[in-house]
Design an enzyme around this catalytic site. Structure first.
Site, PDB file in Angstrom:
ATOM      1  CG  ASP A  82      -0.218   0.054   2.555  1.00  0.00           C
ATOM      2  OD1 ASP A  82       0.781  -0.681   2.723  1.00  0.00           O
ATOM      3  OD2 ASP A  82      -0.632   0.845   3.428  1.00  0.00           O
ATOM      4  CD  GLU A 177       4.320   0.263   6.915  1.00  0.00           C
ATOM      5  OE1 GLU A 177       5.229   0.439   7.731  1.00  0.00           O
ATOM      6  OE2 GLU A 177       3.930   1.169   6.166  1.00  0.00           O
TER       7      GLU A 177
HETATM    8 ZN   LIG Z   1       6.910   1.944   4.014  1.00  0.00          ZN
END
Ligand SMILES: [Zn+2]
Length: 420
Positions: A82, A177
């Site tokens: 992401d 993340e």
């Molecule tokens: Zn990163």
């Protein structure tokens, strides 16, 4: 037909994989799954036959062992797919500035977006290298598609070179993340590794084995609301109590005044009402004891502020976010030592840094998978001035391959993974 780390990277950044912290789905955006499915297919085409996307949107895959030794532990390499919700990652147009000559790089879609050597010390080491940027209106997505491209390219190399001895190597690509959920559904048991390395760092040679310890504090002030025309002697304005509290927070403990190994206290959201006002703060320190001391200070200041308004009341809640991975890594010194050795073998100086934040590895380490962070060549994260160099990405590929070899070479006879 092999593909270079640069070709892969240029292809990957064109997937829009922004995560969304307001979403409750797993992963937070369906667009991440589009990229994950493409990655799993690419890994299968390279010969990693088990590559697949699981029900939570994580890709896992295996590079089978080539070593004759039976006791080489499985190690893993992890990157996140992401990109930050803070900046658009749609319609990214990557531009390769071949053989950087030190002059300003003006991004064509917004001429006010200029990458200057004077503002960007890391560019000094890049003269002659090929720098990749976006076009000025989006982030680039080197964080962390550089890491993804490096891991896939290393996998391709290892599959093509079975004469390079290594144990089982596992790969994982995680979603979400950037919104702090990358470890939430990571199946450590299924990953089955003694340790892992995230490829999500900055300049070449960097190795990060320490992160902040992090808590969230919610401080709620209760006042008393009444019609303001008839409030004399009765109203207690929680907004003013909260203001008195925020005003008491020491300036030298703020993010804007701290650096290096200093922690901080940071109020970042306030929900305000006369009856009730809630201040949300993040508290950061490299030592858990230092974290507790900062929380005690915040609590004392909150109580002091409330005490100045007779009849008001304060509630304080502390939620653990993550802990300094060093506590885990100190118990497994080989994990970091082997990484140092691999970096040196690639002709680089090891630069050990402390992450003034957290990574998936901070949480994975405490979930039983010791996971320091390696450089991936990322710079100016979450910004339209984000950049990476082809040469740094290639160095990261080399370090991954060398690390697999170091683990095999250093494997002692009679060594069992339980001893790690
Ligand atoms: Zn990163």
């Amino acid at each position: 037909m092999t593909s270079s780390v640069l070709d892969r990277f240029l292809r990957y950044v064109q997937f829009d994989t922004r995560s969304d912290d307001s979403s409750t789905t797993v992963p937070s955006t369906a667009s991440q799954l589009v990229f994950q499915n493409a990655l799993a297919a690419e890994l299968r085409a390279l010969g990693l036959r088990d590559a697949a996307v699981d029900g939570h949107g994580y890709v896992m895959a295996t590079i089978p062992a080539t070593t004759q030794k039976t006791n080489v532990p499985a190690i893993g390499f992890i990157a996140h797919v992401d990109t930050s919700p803070e900046m658009s990652g749609a319609g990214v147009t990557p531009i390769v500035h071949a053989s950087y000559d030190g002059r300003d790089i003006v991004l064509p879609d917004d001429p006010t977006a200029i990458l200057r050597l004077a503002d960007t010390p890391a560019l000094a080491g890049q003269v002659g290298h090929d720098i990749v940027t976006a076009s000025g209106t989006t982030l680039l997505g080197a964080d962390d598609k550089a890491g993804v491209a490096e891991i896939v390219t290393a996998a391709e190399y290892l599959i093509a070179h079975p004469e390079v001895p290594h144990g089982v190597v596992r790969i994982a690509f995680t979603p979400d993340e950037e919104i702090g959920r990358g470890a939430n559904h990571f199946d450590v048991a299924r990953f089955g590794c003694a340790c892992a390395y995230t490829l999500d760092g900055g300049s070449r040679g960097e190795l990060e084995a320490e992160s902040f310890s992090a808590d969230l504090m919610t401080v709620t002030f209760h006042g008393f609301n009444t019609h303001p025309g008839y409030a004399r002697g009765r109203m207690l304005n929680a907004i003013k109590i909260a203001a008195a509290f925020v005003d008491r927070l020491p300036g030298q403990l703020s993010p804007e005044a701290t650096t290096g190994r200093e922690g901080f206290v940071h109020p970042y959201v306030q929900q305000s009402g006369v009856d009730r006002t809630t201040v949300t703060l993040i508290v950061r320190d490299f030592d858990t004891a230092g974290l507790a001391a900062k929380e005690a200070l915040v609590e004392g200041l909150a109580r002091e502020a409330a005490a100045a308004f007779a009849g008001s009341r304060v509630e304080i809640a502390v939620t653990e976010q993550y802990r300094n991975m060093r506590a885990v890594l100190d118990r497994h010194p080989d994990v970091v030592e082997h990484a140092r050795e691999a970096i040196r073998r690639c002709g680089l100086e090891v630069v050990e840094k402390s992450i003034r934040g957290g990574t998936d590895g901070s949480r994975l380490s405490f979930m039983g998978l010791p996971t320091p962070n390696l450089f991936a060549g990322e710079h100016n994260f979450h910004s339209r001035l984000e950049w990476v160099s082809r040469q740094d990405m290639q160095k990261a590929v080399d370090v991954i391959v060398a690390l697999c070899q170091v683990w095999e070479e250093r494997c002692k006879i009679g060594w069992h993974s339980e001893d790690l």
